[in-house]
Scaffold this motif. Structure first.
Motif, PDB file in Angstrom:
ATOM      1  N   MET A 111      -7.402 -12.873   2.637  1.00  0.00           N
ATOM      2  CA  MET A 111      -8.245 -11.768   3.079  1.00  0.00           C
ATOM      3  C   MET A 111      -8.230 -11.631   4.602  1.00  0.00           C
ATOM      4  O   MET A 111      -8.200 -10.524   5.141  1.00  0.00           O
ATOM      5  CB  MET A 111      -9.676 -11.959   2.579  1.00  0.00           C
ATOM      6  N   GLY A 112      -8.245 -12.765   5.323  1.00  0.00           N
ATOM      7  CA  GLY A 112      -8.211 -12.706   6.783  1.00  0.00           C
ATOM      8  C   GLY A 112      -6.952 -12.035   7.295  1.00  0.00           C
ATOM      9  O   GLY A 112      -7.003 -11.208   8.220  1.00  0.00           O
ATOM     10  N   VAL A 113      -5.818 -12.374   6.669  1.00  0.00           N
ATOM     11  CA  VAL A 113      -4.548 -11.755   7.063  1.00  0.00           C
ATOM     12  C   VAL A 113      -4.572 -10.265   6.757  1.00  0.00           C
ATOM     13  O   VAL A 113      -4.134  -9.428   7.560  1.00  0.00           O
ATOM     14  CB  VAL A 113      -3.370 -12.441   6.344  1.00  0.00           C
ATOM     15  N   THR A 159       2.865   5.303  16.658  1.00  0.00           N
ATOM     16  CA  THR A 159       2.803   5.789  15.275  1.00  0.00           C
ATOM     17  C   THR A 159       3.741   4.996  14.386  1.00  0.00           C
ATOM     18  O   THR A 159       3.383   4.603  13.264  1.00  0.00           O
ATOM     19  CB  THR A 159       3.172   7.292  15.222  1.00  0.00           C
ATOM     20  N   GLN A 160       4.952   4.744  14.862  1.00  0.00           N
ATOM     21  CA  GLN A 160       5.915   3.966  14.076  1.00  0.00           C
ATOM     22  C   GLN A 160       5.416   2.544  13.836  1.00  0.00           C
ATOM     23  O   GLN A 160       5.510   2.022  12.718  1.00  0.00           O
ATOM     24  CB  GLN A 160       7.259   3.941  14.804  1.00  0.00           C
ATOM     25  N   ALA A 161       4.893   1.904  14.882  1.00  0.00           N
ATOM     26  CA  ALA A 161       4.378   0.537  14.728  1.00  0.00           C
ATOM     27  C   ALA A 161       3.206   0.514  13.761  1.00  0.00           C
ATOM     28  O   ALA A 161       3.094  -0.383  12.909  1.00  0.00           O
ATOM     29  CB  ALA A 161       3.957  -0.010  16.087  1.00  0.00           C
ATOM     30  N   GLY A 162       2.307   1.497  13.872  1.00  0.00           N
ATOM     31  CA  GLY A 162       1.180   1.570  12.948  1.00  0.00           C
ATOM     32  C   GLY A 162       1.635   1.792  11.513  1.00  0.00           C
ATOM     33  O   GLY A 162       1.069   1.220  10.580  1.00  0.00           O
ATOM     34  N   PHE A 163       2.678   2.594  11.341  1.00  0.00           N
ATOM     35  CA  PHE A 163       3.200   2.862   9.996  1.00  0.00           C
ATOM     36  C   PHE A 163       3.758   1.592   9.370  1.00  0.00           C
ATOM     37  O   PHE A 163       3.567   1.341   8.171  1.00  0.00           O
ATOM     38  CB  PHE A 163       4.287   3.934  10.069  1.00  0.00           C
ATOM     39  N   VAL A 164       4.441   0.784  10.163  1.00  0.00           N
ATOM     40  CA  VAL A 164       4.975  -0.484   9.657  1.00  0.00           C
ATOM     41  C   VAL A 164       3.842  -1.388   9.184  1.00  0.00           C
ATOM     42  O   VAL A 164       3.893  -1.970   8.090  1.00  0.00           O
ATOM     43  CB  VAL A 164       5.820  -1.197  10.744  1.00  0.00           C
ATOM     44  N   LEU A 165       2.775  -1.487   9.992  1.00  0.00           N
ATOM     45  CA  LEU A 165       1.647  -2.338   9.607  1.00  0.00           C
ATOM     46  C   LEU A 165       0.892  -1.769   8.423  1.00  0.00           C
ATOM     47  O   LEU A 165       0.415  -2.519   7.558  1.00  0.00           O
ATOM     48  CB  LEU A 165       0.698  -2.509  10.793  1.00  0.00           C
ATOM     49  N   LEU A 166       0.760  -0.441   8.363  1.00  0.00           N
ATOM     50  CA  LEU A 166       0.090   0.176   7.211  1.00  0.00           C
ATOM     51  C   LEU A 166       0.873  -0.101   5.929  1.00  0.00           C
ATOM     52  O   LEU A 166       0.285  -0.409   4.882  1.00  0.00           O
ATOM     53  CB  LEU A 166      -0.037   1.683   7.433  1.00  0.00           C
ATOM     54  N   THR A 167       2.193  -0.021   6.006  1.00  0.00           N
ATOM     55  CA  THR A 167       3.032  -0.324   4.844  1.00  0.00           C
ATOM     56  C   THR A 167       2.841  -1.769   4.401  1.00  0.00           C
ATOM     57  O   THR A 167       2.674  -2.052   3.204  1.00  0.00           O
ATOM     58  CB  THR A 167       4.511  -0.069   5.176  1.00  0.00           C
ATOM     59  N   ALA A 192       0.643  -5.743   0.699  1.00  0.00           N
ATOM     60  CA  ALA A 192      -0.139  -6.963   0.496  1.00  0.00           C
ATOM     61  C   ALA A 192      -1.260  -6.737  -0.508  1.00  0.00           C
ATOM     62  O   ALA A 192      -1.510  -7.574  -1.383  1.00  0.00           O
ATOM     63  CB  ALA A 192      -0.721  -7.436   1.838  1.00  0.00           C
ATOM     64  N   GLY A 193      -1.953  -5.600  -0.381  1.00  0.00           N
ATOM     65  CA  GLY A 193      -3.038  -5.322  -1.310  1.00  0.00           C
ATOM     66  C   GLY A 193      -2.551  -5.049  -2.719  1.00  0.00           C
ATOM     67  O   GLY A 193      -3.193  -5.449  -3.694  1.00  0.00           O
ATOM     68  N   GLY A 230      -3.056  -8.582  -4.642  1.00  0.00           N
ATOM     69  CA  GLY A 230      -4.461  -8.218  -4.726  1.00  0.00           C
ATOM     70  C   GLY A 230      -5.354  -9.347  -5.194  1.00  0.00           C
ATOM     71  O   GLY A 230      -6.461  -9.529  -4.697  1.00  0.00           O
ATOM     72  N   GLU A 231      -4.869 -10.152  -6.147  1.00  0.00           N
ATOM     73  CA  GLU A 231      -5.702 -11.230  -6.672  1.00  0.00           C
ATOM     74  C   GLU A 231      -5.935 -12.312  -5.628  1.00  0.00           C
ATOM     75  O   GLU A 231      -7.027 -12.859  -5.503  1.00  0.00           O
ATOM     76  CB  GLU A 231      -5.044 -11.831  -7.917  1.00  0.00           C
ATOM     77  N   GLN A 232      -4.893 -12.615  -4.824  1.00  0.00           N
ATOM     78  CA  GLN A 232      -5.044 -13.612  -3.767  1.00  0.00           C
ATOM     79  C   GLN A 232      -5.893 -13.067  -2.613  1.00  0.00           C
ATOM     80  O   GLN A 232      -6.563 -13.826  -1.922  1.00  0.00           O
ATOM     81  CB  GLN A 232      -3.673 -14.031  -3.219  1.00  0.00           C
ATOM     82  N   VAL A 233      -5.881 -11.724  -2.414  1.00  0.00           N
ATOM     83  CA  VAL A 233      -6.628 -11.123  -1.315  1.00  0.00           C
ATOM     84  C   VAL A 233      -8.079 -10.884  -1.697  1.00  0.00           C
ATOM     85  O   VAL A 233      -9.014 -11.339  -1.035  1.00  0.00           O
ATOM     86  CB  VAL A 233      -5.971  -9.791  -0.879  1.00  0.00           C
TER      87      VAL A 233
END
Length: 263
Positions: free
Chosen positions: A122-124, A176-184, A189-190, A194-197
């Motif tokens: 969850m922290g990650v 925007t590109q960097a944010g898109f990478v992190l959003l992806t 991850a979710g 999802g169960e581990q998060v």
């Protein structure tokens, strides 16, 4: 019913940060640049202390208030680094007012305690999501600067001391590109962990729906930029739409749950 309850450990540093941000904004026309910069540095440190006070406790809390607070702090951090690297990037003191409001919101609406059922990832997941918020918020700020510079140029106002339009445009899309990478990465991850998060299987909810809509909006923007060279007012408008959807995904849904419904 709207209910607010300040989280005591964060309240004092948040109020101090808000006051210091206000002093920095008021002193921006001072003959010497040092007083506003020192006030801004103090505000930045107190803001960081307020954020840490809400998270580094035996019962860490997180919700829409802290999310907005951390986002504003990240935007100021990135903008401050840019300001020292790019001397022609002008300081914009309204950002200090927004950061002051965000710091107070984070203290007054600290959110619910993080559930014990949440997994170790969850922290990650939260870190990825908030970093994503910060990058897109920074892109929106640069998009606003881009539109402002464009209007000033069309009005014939000299811009010799300001960053060129093409430089602002490149910065806007890089964030925007960097944010898109992190959003992806956050969505993957979710979805797959999802169960581990969350301590439960992943499922569609308002947050996931708005996040997916934001992802599609940003993907369309970057694709149009790559294939058709989309730029200018239309590109900034799509960026703002995607950012608004992303804001509704977490901060908006948590606002409804925590403040309006009181859950």
């Amino acid at each position: 019913m709207i209910v607010a309850s300040a989280h005591t450990p964060t309240l004092l540093p948040a109020v101090g940060a808000a006051l210091a941000y206000g002093v920095a904004a008021l002193l921006h026309n001072h003959a010497s640049p040092h007083p506003p910069r020192l006030a801004l540095l103090l505000a930045w440190l107190l803001h960081l202390l307020a954020i840490g006070a809400g998270l580094m406790t035996s019962e860490p809390r997180f919700g829409f208030g802290p999310a907005l607070s951390v986002t504003a702090w990240l935007v100021l951090t990135v903008y401050g680094v840019e300001y020292h690297i790019l001397p022609r990037l002008q300081p914009h003191w309204p950002l200090a007012a927004l950061a002051a409001a965000a710091a107070l919101l984070g203290a007054w609406f600290p959110g619910q305690p993080l559930q014990p059922s949440y997994g170790p990832l969850m922290g990650v997941h939260l870190a990825l999501g908030i970093a994503c918020y910060g990058l897109f918020a920074t892109a929106v700020v640069h998009g606003w600067l881009l539109r402002r510079a464009d209007k000033r140029m069309r009005a014939g106002i000299a811009q010799h001391q300001e960053l060129p339009l093409l430089s602002l445009e490149r910065l806007t899309f890089r964030f925007t590109q960097a944010g898109f990478v992190l959003l992806t990465a956050t969505l993957i991850a979710g979805m797959f962990f999802g169960e581990q998060v969350y301590g439960r299987a992943w499922s569609w909810s308002h947050k996931q729906v708005f996040s997916a809509m934001a992802w599609l909006t940003f993907a369309g923007l970057l694709l149009a930029r790559w294939r058709m060279g989309l730029r200018g007012k239309q590109a900034v408008r799509i960026l703002n739409i995607g950012a608004a959807l992303l804001l509704l995904a977490y901060a908006g849904s948590r606002f409804v749950m925590e403040v309006v419904l009181g859950r």
